[in-house]
Each structure stands twice: as structure tokens, then as C-alpha cells.
Design a protein around this motif. Structure first.
Motif, PDB file in Angstrom:
ATOM      1  N   THR A  47     -20.820 -55.963 -23.471  1.00  0.00           N
ATOM      2  CA  THR A  47     -20.031 -55.320 -24.514  1.00  0.00           C
ATOM      3  C   THR A  47     -18.640 -55.170 -23.899  1.00  0.00           C
ATOM      4  O   THR A  47     -18.460 -55.427 -22.705  1.00  0.00           O
ATOM      5  N   ASP A  49     -17.346 -52.585 -22.842  1.00  0.00           N
ATOM      6  CA  ASP A  49     -17.403 -51.575 -21.776  1.00  0.00           C
ATOM      7  C   ASP A  49     -18.517 -51.771 -20.761  1.00  0.00           C
ATOM      8  O   ASP A  49     -18.525 -51.089 -19.724  1.00  0.00           O
ATOM      9  N   THR A  50     -19.500 -52.642 -21.030  1.00  0.00           N
ATOM     10  CA  THR A  50     -20.639 -52.798 -20.125  1.00  0.00           C
ATOM     11  C   THR A  50     -20.978 -54.272 -19.910  1.00  0.00           C
ATOM     12  O   THR A  50     -20.740 -55.113 -20.765  1.00  0.00           O
ATOM     13  N   LEU A  52     -24.452 -56.301 -18.154  1.00  0.00           N
ATOM     14  CA  LEU A  52     -25.783 -56.103 -17.582  1.00  0.00           C
ATOM     15  C   LEU A  52     -26.458 -57.455 -17.441  1.00  0.00           C
ATOM     16  O   LEU A  52     -26.427 -58.269 -18.356  1.00  0.00           O
ATOM     17  N   GLY A  61     -25.863 -53.932 -13.248  1.00  0.00           N
ATOM     18  CA  GLY A  61     -24.903 -53.778 -14.323  1.00  0.00           C
ATOM     19  C   GLY A  61     -23.729 -52.936 -13.905  1.00  0.00           C
ATOM     20  O   GLY A  61     -23.781 -52.194 -12.923  1.00  0.00           O
ATOM     21  N   LYS A  63     -20.312 -50.619 -15.763  1.00  0.00           N
ATOM     22  CA  LYS A  63     -19.627 -50.108 -16.948  1.00  0.00           C
ATOM     23  C   LYS A  63     -18.275 -49.569 -16.508  1.00  0.00           C
ATOM     24  O   LYS A  63     -18.093 -49.118 -15.376  1.00  0.00           O
ATOM     25  N   CYS A  65     -15.608 -46.926 -16.203  1.00  0.00           N
ATOM     26  CA  CYS A  65     -15.645 -45.461 -16.205  1.00  0.00           C
ATOM     27  C   CYS A  65     -14.243 -44.850 -16.123  1.00  0.00           C
ATOM     28  O   CYS A  65     -14.097 -43.639 -16.292  1.00  0.00           O
ATOM     29  N   TYR A  75     -15.010 -49.300 -12.282  1.00  0.00           N
ATOM     30  CA  TYR A  75     -16.335 -49.598 -12.814  1.00  0.00           C
ATOM     31  C   TYR A  75     -17.370 -48.870 -11.962  1.00  0.00           C
ATOM     32  O   TYR A  75     -17.169 -48.670 -10.769  1.00  0.00           O
ATOM     33  N   TYR A  78     -24.477 -49.463 -13.717  1.00  0.00           N
ATOM     34  CA  TYR A  78     -24.964 -49.259 -15.075  1.00  0.00           C
ATOM     35  C   TYR A  78     -26.381 -49.820 -15.156  1.00  0.00           C
ATOM     36  O   TYR A  78     -26.693 -50.796 -14.480  1.00  0.00           O
TER      37      TYR A  78
END
Length: 138
Positions: A47, A49-50, A52, A61, A63, A65, A75, A78
Motif C-alpha cells: 500500500t 504506507d506498507t 509486506l 514488512g 511501514k 512511521c 520506516y 510491520y
């Protein structure tokens, strides 16, 4: 647990910081050039923001932050990633269509894991830094 701090070297890239910032703050950008068979094999999902991936039963993963426009993106782990870590991308716009780029990794590793993984983590940071320099270097 001990903090493991790894700094990649600073590389000069032929892009202004705002362009780099846009690239690194949308994690779907990292999957756009994956070969289809590799994406299926690694079960990669992204996505903005993420990101995985599952590889050989392990899930890793990241994300986003923290975002500081045009200078810093942070990052963190995740999903069910077994080792806590952060990656920080530092950008310094030089005002000439070029920027300095640096990658920093911090992780909490026990003594045994630090001995086993410390050198490998430095290799990862160095490979990413080398790849950025090859792709975007001045």
C-alpha cells in the motif's frame, strides 16, 4: 538486547530531494518493477504506507512511521517480522537538481543475533545504498 546502529555511506544522486521524497513515501513504488514470478513467489503486498512479503515461510514488512517533507522518512517493522528494526532515509537537497542520500538502520538484537546478523545487516544497507547510487547517481 542491544541496539545495533548501521549507517550507510552518503551518496550523491541526480534528483532533487522532493522527487526522492515522493518516491520513498509511496511503498507501492517498490513493487512496480518486480518481475511477476518474483512477486508471486514472495507474496508481496504493498500500500502507499506498507510493504509486506512472505518468503520461505518468513514474513517481513515495513511501514512508514515518520515523514518530514523532503529531508527524512522513517520506516519500522510491520507484520510478524521477528526482529524490531527501523530504517531511516535522510535526504539533503543541494539546490542543483542533486541531493545527498543516506540510509540508516537501527535494530534491537540480542548478543547471539548481533553476532549472526550484524554483518549481514551492514551488507543489506550497503547493497541498497549501492543500488541507489547506480540507479540515480551523479
Amino acid at each position: 538486547m542491544a541496539n545495533t546502529h548501521i549507517e550507510g555511506r552518503v551518496v550523491r544522486v541526480a534528483r532533487p530531494a522532493d522527487i526522492l521524497y515522493s518516491l520513498f513515501t509511496d511503498l507501492t513504488n517498490f513493487t512496480r518493477n518486480f518481475p511477476a514470478d518474483m512477486q508471486d513467489k514472495a507474496d508481496v503486498r504493498a500500500t502507499p504506507d506498507t510493504l509486506l512479503a512472505k518468503v520461505q515461510g518468513f514474513e517481513i514488512g515495513i511501514k512508514i512511521c515518520e515523514r518530514t517533507p523532503f529531508t527524512r522518512i522513517r520506516y519500522e517493522q510491520y507484520g510478524s517480522t521477528p526482529i524490531p528494526f527501523t530504517f531511516t532515509v535522510l535526504l539533503n537537497d543541494l539546490g542543483t537538481g542533486t541531493s545527498d542520500f543516506q540510509l540508516i538502520m537501527d535494530s534491537e538484537l540480542s548478543g547471539m543475533f548481533k553476532m549472526m546478523l550484524g554483518g549481514k545487516l551492514q551488507e543489506i544497507v550497503d547493497k541498497v545504498t549501492d543500488g541507489i547510487e547506480r540507479a540515480l547517481g551523479v
